[in-house]
Design a protein around this motif. Structure first.
Motif, PDB file in Angstrom:
ATOM      1  N   ALA A  65       0.838  -1.201   0.000  1.00 19.42           N
ATOM      2  CA  ALA A  65       0.000   0.000   0.000  1.00 19.42           C
ATOM      3  C   ALA A  65       0.874   1.253   0.000  1.00 19.42           C
ATOM      4  N   LEU A  66       1.979   1.231   0.734  1.00 15.89           N
ATOM      5  CA  LEU A  66       2.891   2.374   0.759  1.00 15.89           C
ATOM      6  C   LEU A  66       3.554   2.582  -0.605  1.00 15.89           C
ATOM      7  N   VAL A  67       3.924   1.498  -1.274  1.00 10.74           N
ATOM      8  CA  VAL A  67       4.497   1.607  -2.617  1.00 10.74           C
ATOM      9  C   VAL A  67       3.469   2.210  -3.565  1.00 10.74           C
ATOM     10  N   ASP A  68       2.235   1.746  -3.506  1.00 12.68           N
ATOM     11  CA  ASP A  68       1.172   2.301  -4.355  1.00 12.68           C
ATOM     12  C   ASP A  68       0.987   3.793  -4.090  1.00 12.68           C
ATOM     13  N   TRP A  69       0.972   4.175  -2.833  1.00 11.91           N
ATOM     14  CA  TRP A  69       0.784   5.582  -2.456  1.00 11.91           C
ATOM     15  C   TRP A  69       1.934   6.446  -2.998  1.00 11.91           C
TER      16      TRP A  69
END
Length: 75
Positions: A65-69
């Motif tokens: 999720a952090l990579v996507d953000w």
């Protein structure tokens, strides 16, 4: 008296000095869990849309999720 059998499997204890490492590839990044419970996130190749970073996220889903953000912020 024991005899040496050259065809018998050799039993040898080798200490595992470094734990097995595993990585996850996700959307052009390599996610690597570290021994201090952090994650190291690096781009697989250049040019890098996002610089490498380390995150204290506890689960793989959190890191993804952090990579996507970060990718949406870089776009």
């Amino acid at each position: 008296m024991p005899t040496h059998d050259p065809y018998a499997p050799a039993l040898r204890v080798v200490p595992d000095l470094e734990p097995k490492r595993w990585i996850v590839r996700y959307r052009g990044f390599v996610l690597m869990p570290q021994s201090d419970l952090t994650w190291l996130v690096r781009p697989e190749r250049s040019p890098m849309p996002v610089l490498p970073f380390r995150t204290p996220a506890s689960s793989l889903a959190d890191v993804k999720a952090l990579v996507d953000w970060r990718l949406t912020r870089a776009a």
